[in-house]
Design an enzyme around this catalytic site. Structure first.
Site, PDB file in Angstrom:
ATOM      1  N   ASN A  95     -59.719 -11.507 -30.026  1.00  0.00           N
ATOM      2  CA  ASN A  95     -59.503 -10.562 -31.135  1.00  0.00           C
ATOM      3  C   ASN A  95     -60.062  -9.168 -30.826  1.00  0.00           C
ATOM      4  O   ASN A  95     -60.256  -8.370 -31.726  1.00  0.00           O
ATOM      5  CB  ASN A  95     -60.095 -11.120 -32.446  1.00  0.00           C
ATOM      6  N   ARG A 151     -71.817  -5.955 -35.157  1.00  0.00           N
ATOM      7  CA  ARG A 151     -72.651  -6.892 -35.917  1.00  0.00           C
ATOM      8  C   ARG A 151     -73.531  -6.102 -36.877  1.00  0.00           C
ATOM      9  O   ARG A 151     -74.116  -5.072 -36.496  1.00  0.00           O
ATOM     10  CB  ARG A 151     -73.553  -7.734 -34.987  1.00  0.00           C
ATOM     11  N   GLN A 182     -74.162 -13.171 -43.465  1.00  0.00           N
ATOM     12  CA  GLN A 182     -72.802 -13.326 -43.974  1.00  0.00           C
ATOM     13  C   GLN A 182     -72.641 -14.714 -44.560  1.00  0.00           C
ATOM     14  O   GLN A 182     -73.018 -15.671 -43.895  1.00  0.00           O
ATOM     15  CB  GLN A 182     -71.789 -13.093 -42.854  1.00  0.00           C
ATOM     16  N   HIS A 218     -65.960  -9.348 -43.442  1.00  0.00           N
ATOM     17  CA  HIS A 218     -65.751  -9.474 -41.992  1.00  0.00           C
ATOM     18  C   HIS A 218     -64.323  -9.978 -41.703  1.00  0.00           C
ATOM     19  O   HIS A 218     -64.076 -11.180 -41.669  1.00  0.00           O
ATOM     20  CB  HIS A 218     -66.783 -10.444 -41.425  1.00  0.00           C
TER      21      HIS A 218
HETATM   22  P1  NDP Z   1     -67.407  -7.318 -24.259  1.00  0.00           P
HETATM   23  O1  NDP Z   1     -68.301  -8.362 -23.696  1.00  0.00           O
HETATM   24  O2  NDP Z   1     -66.127  -6.994 -23.577  1.00  0.00           O
HETATM   25  O3  NDP Z   1     -68.190  -5.945 -24.385  1.00  0.00           O
HETATM   26  C1  NDP Z   1     -69.508  -5.859 -24.745  1.00  0.00           C
HETATM   27  C2  NDP Z   1     -70.076  -4.652 -24.048  1.00  0.00           C
HETATM   28  O4  NDP Z   1     -71.368  -4.398 -24.586  1.00  0.00           O
HETATM   29  C3  NDP Z   1     -70.222  -4.813 -22.557  1.00  0.00           C
HETATM   30  O5  NDP Z   1     -69.586  -3.717 -21.936  1.00  0.00           O
HETATM   31  C4  NDP Z   1     -71.722  -4.763 -22.368  1.00  0.00           C
HETATM   32  O6  NDP Z   1     -72.099  -4.040 -21.253  1.00  0.00           O
HETATM   33  C5  NDP Z   1     -72.160  -3.928 -23.522  1.00  0.00           C
HETATM   34  N1  NDP Z   1     -73.576  -4.032 -23.848  1.00  0.00           N
HETATM   35  C6  NDP Z   1     -74.333  -5.130 -23.985  1.00  0.00           C
HETATM   36  N2  NDP Z   1     -75.593  -4.796 -24.291  1.00  0.00           N
HETATM   37  C7  NDP Z   1     -75.623  -3.440 -24.331  1.00  0.00           C
HETATM   38  C8  NDP Z   1     -76.641  -2.504 -24.578  1.00  0.00           C
HETATM   39  N3  NDP Z   1     -77.899  -2.901 -24.794  1.00  0.00           N
HETATM   40  N4  NDP Z   1     -76.313  -1.184 -24.552  1.00  0.00           N
HETATM   41  C9  NDP Z   1     -75.052  -0.780 -24.300  1.00  0.00           C
HETATM   42  N5  NDP Z   1     -74.038  -1.650 -24.061  1.00  0.00           N
HETATM   43  C10 NDP Z   1     -74.331  -2.955 -24.063  1.00  0.00           C
HETATM   44  O7  NDP Z   1     -67.147  -7.754 -25.768  1.00  0.00           O
HETATM   45  P2  NDP Z   1     -66.073  -7.215 -26.826  1.00  0.00           P
HETATM   46  O8  NDP Z   1     -65.840  -5.777 -26.600  1.00  0.00           O
HETATM   47  O9  NDP Z   1     -64.900  -8.110 -26.865  1.00  0.00           O
HETATM   48  O10 NDP Z   1     -66.890  -7.437 -28.168  1.00  0.00           O
HETATM   49  C11 NDP Z   1     -68.095  -6.704 -28.421  1.00  0.00           C
HETATM   50  C12 NDP Z   1     -68.774  -7.233 -29.658  1.00  0.00           C
HETATM   51  O11 NDP Z   1     -67.966  -6.966 -30.793  1.00  0.00           O
HETATM   52  C13 NDP Z   1     -68.970  -8.759 -29.687  1.00  0.00           C
HETATM   53  O12 NDP Z   1     -70.139  -9.140 -29.017  1.00  0.00           O
HETATM   54  C14 NDP Z   1     -69.066  -9.027 -31.164  1.00  0.00           C
HETATM   55  O13 NDP Z   1     -70.398  -8.873 -31.598  1.00  0.00           O
HETATM   56  C15 NDP Z   1     -68.216  -7.930 -31.788  1.00  0.00           C
HETATM   57  N6  NDP Z   1     -66.939  -8.459 -32.283  1.00  0.00           N
HETATM   58  C16 NDP Z   1     -66.656  -8.305 -33.608  1.00  0.00           C
HETATM   59  C17 NDP Z   1     -65.511  -8.844 -34.135  1.00  0.00           C
HETATM   60  C18 NDP Z   1     -65.139  -8.653 -35.579  1.00  0.00           C
HETATM   61  O14 NDP Z   1     -64.323  -9.406 -36.093  1.00  0.00           O
HETATM   62  N7  NDP Z   1     -65.685  -7.661 -36.264  1.00  0.00           N
HETATM   63  C19 NDP Z   1     -64.585  -9.641 -33.310  1.00  0.00           C
HETATM   64  C20 NDP Z   1     -64.913  -9.614 -31.906  1.00  0.00           C
HETATM   65  C21 NDP Z   1     -66.081  -9.102 -31.439  1.00  0.00           C
HETATM   66  P3  NDP Z   1     -72.057  -4.547 -19.783  1.00  0.00           P
HETATM   67  O15 NDP Z   1     -70.796  -5.305 -19.609  1.00  0.00           O
HETATM   68  O16 NDP Z   1     -72.066  -3.242 -19.066  1.00  0.00           O
HETATM   69  O17 NDP Z   1     -73.277  -5.347 -19.627  1.00  0.00           O
END
Ligand code: NDP
Length: 401
Positions: free
Chosen positions: A147, A285, A314, A333
């Site tokens: 998603n 989140r 939630q 959400h």
């Molecule tokens: P990804 O794993 O593709 O992306 C997460 C990114 O966050 C990675 O690039 C990672 O960096 C980066 N990251 C982690 N920790 C840090 C930090 N401390 N500072 C900066 N960047 C950081 O996941 P998605 O993009 O698919 O999803 C991201 C988040 O969105 C999920 O974890 C979830 O919490 C939320 N989400 C919400 C949804 C909703 O319905 N509202 C649905 C889907 C997701 P790197 O790879 O460089 O380590």
């Protein structure tokens, strides 16, 4: 035979739908970057139907019961008398969606001695105490990418909604007004604004790509830098720290996972770094932000608007300040659970279950914890620890009726 407990959100208040607004879903060939869509051997549901609520059962009953397993589906997840708590003692698998999370705290994991797999039908497994899962050898898996694009569309919608003052303007129409001045005194164009994403993973990068045609200046900060050709193609400015990025942005969007390193990263102090009148959109989140600091920043004008669909806990208690703070564009959400997304994550859930029961490896990209350590996507994007603290507050929603 296994007992599978599946926690899903309630059916619509007027009952499980008998018909839908559209007849089908568009065909998607694959995810950006080449990851394949879920590949279960079969599915027992019609894509485009409501799968994420209790009666939809993620389309899993026929499959699980045909193998002799027991499936318990419930929305009753919070508090010591909940169905979830009662069913945990012999559950082997708990399936949950982040939209209506079954908080698997250390206490709950201790009450589930047979628990082997915590499966997130969606993305984001912060509702599981990952540290406890690591220590107990429980596998945690999620349906990576299912998603991400759905959420990126929601982020763009919310940025435009806030900056152009859409929701209050819509409300004037519903109230029977024609109050143009009231609508436009907080309405701007996004063209020329600076927008920055905290994290340019699947969602963050998709947001940047979608905002490019609006002629905004695009910024990002992430632990790992994007390939130079992507930075060049989109004209991205990378910032080594979040703090450095906040200072130059008119709009900030949060797209990183919640884990101990990121919890409350937006707080009283970091909000001071934002430009006065910045907009903040958080569909990642709720706990990335300090709840009361956000409400105060909207009241005193430090933020011009806040929107998102994620809360903590939630469901959000009825008296959660984000329901009533000024200039917000919150939804429950929902961004990652459009009917389109549900078809993908139900299929991904089925794929993971097929792997589990057939003794085949779960795709690396779906893994968060395995064999007592962070694994796969979890090893890349999460840090060890627990982000479920305070989740017992979710029971307040049920008590309030
Ligand atoms: P990804 O794993 O593709 O992306 C997460 C990114 O966050 C990675 O690039 C990672 O960096 C980066 N990251 C982690 N920790 C840090 C930090 N401390 N500072 C900066 N960047 C950081 O996941 P998605 O993009 O698919 O999803 C991201 C988040 O969105 C999920 O974890 C979830 O919490 C939320 N989400 C919400 C949804 C909703 O319905 N509202 C649905 C889907 C997701 P790197 O790879 O460089 O380590």
């Amino acid at each position: 035979m296994a007992k599978v407990v599946c926690v899903l959100y309630d059916d619509p208040v007027d009952g499980y739908p008998k018909s839908y607004a559209r007849d089908d879903l568009p065909t998607i060939a694959g995810y950006p970057g080449g990851q394949t869509l879920p590949t279960p051997k079969a599915v027992d549901f019609q894509p485009g139907t409501l799968l994420g609520s209790v009666s939809g059962e993620l389309g899993l009953r026929k499959y699980l019961e045909s193998l002799g397993h027991t499936l318990v589906v419930t929305s009753d997840k919070d508090g010591p008398d909940s169905v979830l708590e009662r069913e945990l003692h012999d559950a082997e698998i708990v399936i949950s969606q982040p939209f209506w999370p079954a908080y698997l705290t250390a206490e709950r994991i201790a009450k589930a001695p047979k628990l082997k797999l915590a499966l997130t039908a969606g993305i984001g497994s912060d509702h599981v105490d990952l540290q406890a899962a690591i220590e107990r050898g429980v596998t945690v898996a999620e349906v990576t990418y299912c998603n991400s694009i759905s959420v990126s569309e929601h982020v763009v919608m919310m940025i435009l909604g806030l900056v152009r003052n859409y929701i209050p303007s819509y409300q004037w129409v519903v109230k029977g007004g024609w109050n143009i001045a009231d609508c436009v005194t907080r309405s701007y164009d996004v063209e020329g604004m600076h927008v920055g994403t905290v994290a340019a993973g699947r969602i963050g990068l998709a947001v940047l790509r979608r905002l490019k045609p609006f002629d905004m200046h695009l910024h990002y900060t992430d632990r790992h830098r994007l390939p130079a050709e992507v930075e060049q193609e989109l004209g991205l400015t990378w910032h080594a720290t979040r703090e450095e990025m906040y200072k130059v942005c008119d709009v900030v969007t949060l797209n990183c996972p919640l884990h101990p390193e990121t919890e409350h990263m937006i707080n009283e102090d970091t909000l001071k770094l934002f430009k006065r009148g910045a907009y903040l959109v958080n569909t990642a989140r709720g706990k990335l932000c300090d709840r009361d600091a956000i409400a105060r920043a909207l009241e005193n004008g430090q933020l011009a608007g806040y929107a998102g669909d994620v809360w903590f806990p939630q469901p959000a208690p009825k008296d959660h300040p984000w329901r009533t703070m000024p200039h917000h564009g919150m939804t429950p959400h929902i961004s990652g659970t459009s009917l389109s997304a549900q078809a993908r994550y139900a299929a991904g859930t089925r794929e993971i279950l097929e792997c589990y029961f057939e003794g085949r490896p779960i795709r690396d990209e779906y893994l968060i914890v395995q064999g007592g350590a962070l694994a796969g996507t979890g090893a890349h994007s999460y840090s060890k620890g627990n982000a479920t603290g305070g989740s017992e507050e979710a029971a307040k929603f049920k008590k309030a009726g």
